[in-house]
Design a protein around this motif. Structure first.
Motif, PDB file in Angstrom:
ATOM      1  N   SER A 133      51.780  22.316  10.218  1.00  0.00           N
ATOM      2  CA  SER A 133      52.611  21.603  11.185  1.00  0.00           C
ATOM      3  C   SER A 133      52.864  20.190  10.658  1.00  0.00           C
ATOM      4  N   GLN A 134      53.853  19.542  11.216  1.00  0.00           N
ATOM      5  CA  GLN A 134      54.178  18.196  10.750  1.00  0.00           C
ATOM      6  C   GLN A 134      53.197  17.184  11.309  1.00  0.00           C
ATOM      7  N   VAL A 135      52.688  16.348  10.457  1.00  0.00           N
ATOM      8  CA  VAL A 135      51.723  15.324  10.863  1.00  0.00           C
ATOM      9  C   VAL A 135      52.111  13.999  10.230  1.00  0.00           C
ATOM     10  N   THR A 136      51.812  12.936  10.924  1.00  0.00           N
ATOM     11  CA  THR A 136      52.145  11.620  10.412  1.00  0.00           C
ATOM     12  C   THR A 136      51.147  11.176   9.343  1.00  0.00           C
ATOM     13  N   MET A 137      49.883  11.306   9.671  1.00  0.00           N
ATOM     14  CA  MET A 137      48.853  10.779   8.776  1.00  0.00           C
ATOM     15  C   MET A 137      48.043  11.917   8.166  1.00  0.00           C
ATOM     16  N   MET A 138      47.811  11.802   6.874  1.00  0.00           N
ATOM     17  CA  MET A 138      46.909  12.709   6.185  1.00  0.00           C
ATOM     18  C   MET A 138      45.866  11.859   5.477  1.00  0.00           C
ATOM     19  N   PHE A 139      44.681  12.419   5.353  1.00  0.00           N
ATOM     20  CA  PHE A 139      43.557  11.674   4.797  1.00  0.00           C
ATOM     21  C   PHE A 139      42.934  12.457   3.651  1.00  0.00           C
ATOM     22  N   TRP A 140      42.442  11.714   2.681  1.00  0.00           N
ATOM     23  CA  TRP A 140      41.720  12.321   1.576  1.00  0.00           C
ATOM     24  C   TRP A 140      40.302  11.761   1.530  1.00  0.00           C
ATOM     25  N   TYR A 141      39.321  12.696   1.458  1.00  0.00           N
ATOM     26  CA  TYR A 141      37.914  12.333   1.429  1.00  0.00           C
ATOM     27  C   TYR A 141      37.275  12.876   0.143  1.00  0.00           C
TER      28      TYR A 141
ATOM     29  N   VAL B 265      43.855  16.025   8.645  1.00  0.00           N
ATOM     30  CA  VAL B 265      44.939  15.498   9.464  1.00  0.00           C
ATOM     31  C   VAL B 265      44.372  15.179  10.834  1.00  0.00           C
ATOM     32  N   GLU B 266      45.039  14.284  11.527  1.00  0.00           N
ATOM     33  CA  GLU B 266      44.546  13.886  12.837  1.00  0.00           C
ATOM     34  C   GLU B 266      44.984  14.866  13.911  1.00  0.00           C
ATOM     35  N   ASP B 267      44.188  14.949  14.969  1.00  0.00           N
ATOM     36  CA  ASP B 267      44.580  15.726  16.139  1.00  0.00           C
ATOM     37  C   ASP B 267      45.597  14.919  16.935  1.00  0.00           C
ATOM     38  N   ARG B 268      46.542  15.580  17.531  1.00  0.00           N
ATOM     39  CA  ARG B 268      47.611  14.869  18.242  1.00  0.00           C
ATOM     40  C   ARG B 268      47.199  14.384  19.620  1.00  0.00           C
ATOM     41  N   VAL B 269      46.083  14.910  20.098  1.00  0.00           N
ATOM     42  CA  VAL B 269      45.688  14.558  21.465  1.00  0.00           C
ATOM     43  C   VAL B 269      44.384  13.776  21.476  1.00  0.00           C
ATOM     44  N   LEU B 270      43.355  14.329  20.843  1.00  0.00           N
ATOM     45  CA  LEU B 270      42.042  13.708  20.878  1.00  0.00           C
ATOM     46  C   LEU B 270      41.983  12.530  19.913  1.00  0.00           C
ATOM     47  N   THR B 271      41.356  11.460  20.361  1.00  0.00           N
ATOM     48  CA  THR B 271      41.169  10.321  19.479  1.00  0.00           C
ATOM     49  C   THR B 271      40.053  10.590  18.486  1.00  0.00           C
ATOM     50  N   ASP B 272      40.165   9.976  17.337  1.00  0.00           N
ATOM     51  CA  ASP B 272      39.126  10.083  16.313  1.00  0.00           C
ATOM     52  C   ASP B 272      38.742  11.525  16.018  1.00  0.00           C
ATOM     53  N   THR B 273      39.691  12.392  16.021  1.00  0.00           N
ATOM     54  CA  THR B 273      39.429  13.791  15.732  1.00  0.00           C
ATOM     55  C   THR B 273      40.343  14.247  14.622  1.00  0.00           C
ATOM     56  N   GLN B 274      39.766  14.828  13.601  1.00  0.00           N
ATOM     57  CA  GLN B 274      40.550  15.291  12.471  1.00  0.00           C
ATOM     58  C   GLN B 274      40.199  16.746  12.163  1.00  0.00           C
ATOM     59  N   TYR B 275      41.147  17.428  11.567  1.00  0.00           N
ATOM     60  CA  TYR B 275      40.944  18.785  11.092  1.00  0.00           C
ATOM     61  C   TYR B 275      40.951  18.749   9.580  1.00  0.00           C
ATOM     62  N   PHE B 276      39.972  19.408   9.000  1.00  0.00           N
ATOM     63  CA  PHE B 276      39.752  19.334   7.569  1.00  0.00           C
ATOM     64  C   PHE B 276      40.160  20.622   6.876  1.00  0.00           C
TER      65      PHE B 276
ATOM     66  N   GLN C 169      42.986   3.727  13.178  1.00  0.00           N
ATOM     67  CA  GLN C 169      43.948   4.622  12.532  1.00  0.00           C
ATOM     68  C   GLN C 169      43.270   5.763  11.799  1.00  0.00           C
ATOM     69  N   GLY C 170      42.322   6.362  12.429  1.00  0.00           N
ATOM     70  CA  GLY C 170      41.763   7.578  11.891  1.00  0.00           C
ATOM     71  C   GLY C 170      40.745   7.406  10.803  1.00  0.00           C
ATOM     72  N   ASN C 171      40.251   6.210  10.603  1.00  0.00           N
ATOM     73  CA  ASN C 171      39.255   6.017   9.561  1.00  0.00           C
ATOM     74  C   ASN C 171      37.908   6.480  10.076  1.00  0.00           C
ATOM     75  N   LEU C 172      37.569   7.730   9.831  1.00  0.00           N
ATOM     76  CA  LEU C 172      36.295   8.260  10.290  1.00  0.00           C
ATOM     77  C   LEU C 172      35.199   7.864   9.318  1.00  0.00           C
ATOM     78  N   ILE C 173      34.134   7.302   9.853  1.00  0.00           N
ATOM     79  CA  ILE C 173      32.991   6.919   9.038  1.00  0.00           C
ATOM     80  C   ILE C 173      31.906   7.962   9.249  1.00  0.00           C
ATOM     81  N   PHE C 174      31.657   8.755   8.226  1.00  0.00           N
ATOM     82  CA  PHE C 174      30.632   9.782   8.302  1.00  0.00           C
ATOM     83  C   PHE C 174      29.305   9.210   7.831  1.00  0.00           C
ATOM     84  N   GLY C 175      28.276   9.372   8.664  1.00  0.00           N
ATOM     85  CA  GLY C 175      26.919   9.035   8.244  1.00  0.00           C
ATOM     86  C   GLY C 175      26.342  10.189   7.444  1.00  0.00           C
ATOM     87  N   LYS C 176      25.058  10.195   7.304  1.00  0.00           N
ATOM     88  CA  LYS C 176      24.407  11.232   6.499  1.00  0.00           C
ATOM     89  C   LYS C 176      24.289  12.562   7.245  1.00  0.00           C
ATOM     90  N   GLY C 177      24.400  12.516   8.561  1.00  0.00           N
ATOM     91  CA  GLY C 177      24.344  13.749   9.322  1.00  0.00           C
ATOM     92  C   GLY C 177      22.932  14.280   9.467  1.00  0.00           C
TER      93      GLY C 177
END
Lengths: 115, 114
Positions: free
Chosen positions: A27-35, A95-106, B99-107
């Motif tokens: 789906s279309q998302v604004t922000m994508m993250f790389w970890y 990518v971020e969830d569109r509803v929940l804050t601080d929630t991402q799908y990996f 803006q979505g910066n998730l900080i993961f600890g060691k878990g």
């Protein structure tokens, strides 16, 4: 929720080479993250990729080493450049969830081994 | 972003209830508390999120005391397949500017034994 796929799922590379990892979202998302997740460690954010703008890198990560592309709202790539054994990690996009804050799908991650 | 502290590991047996507590003394007013689960060779998976009191879904419950300085993830009747690393995250949310910066600890590495 979003369905995310990554390619390749794993790779073994030689020192000094580069690898491009692809991330596709259903789906279309604004922000994508790389970890990055080094062996036995937690996740560390590399950068945030917004479509149509330069990626924003976290402290300790630079564009020359980890160039990122974001050509559209469903796709992104991360390149690991001039690899060394210290780059051996799992690389994940999210990518971020569109509803929940601080929630991402990996995504499932790309396991990279550098020899 | 608020720092979180969790036990490094926990052991349990099948059928038991498991409670994992996370400390976040510096939690801010706008912060939500989110828990993720990660199996080996997979990306983290969202489990539950809460702001205060108790939240329950089909997977777990999240208990948050009035001062919100800690939270407890409760997994009822665990099975072998619940063996995973569990991460507690606290963040401001997008309106707070993180803006979505998730900080993961060691878990917390949970090992469920037969």
């Amino acid at each position: 929720s979003a369905v995310i796929s990554q390619k390749p799922s794993r790779d073994i590379c030689q020192r000094g080479t580069s690898l491009t990892i692809q991330c596709q979202v259903d789906s279309q998302v604004t922000m994508m993250f790389w970890y990055r997740q080094q062996p036995g460690q937690s996740l560390t954010l590399i950068a945030t990729a917004n479509q149509g703008s330069e990626a924003t890198y976290e402290s300790g990560f630079v564009i020359d080493k980890f160039p990122i592309s974001r050509p559209n709202l469903t796709f992104s790539t991360l390149t690991v450049s001039n690899m060394s054994p210290e780059d051996s990690s799992i690389y994940l996009c999210s990518v971020e969830d569109r509803v929940l804050t601080d929630t991402q799908y990996f995504g499932p991650g790309t396991r990279l081994t550098v020899l | 972003l608020a720092k979180t502290t969790q036990p490094i590991s926990m052991d349990s047996y099948e059928g038991q209830e498991v409670n994992i507590t996370c400390s976040h003394n510096n939690i801010a007013t706008n912060d939500y508390i989110t828990w993720y689960q990660q199996f080996p060779s997979q990306g983290p998976r969202f489990i539950i999120q809460g702001y205060k009191t108790k939240v329950t879904n089909e997977v777990a419950s999240l208990f948050i005391p009035a001062d919100r300085k800690s939270s407890t993830l409760s997994l009822p009747r665990v099975s072998l397949s619940d063996t995973a690393v569990y991460y507690c995250l606290v963040g401001e949310g997008y309106n707070g500017g993180s803006q979505g910066n998730l900080i993961f600890g060691k878990g917390t590495k949970l090992s469920v034994k037969p």
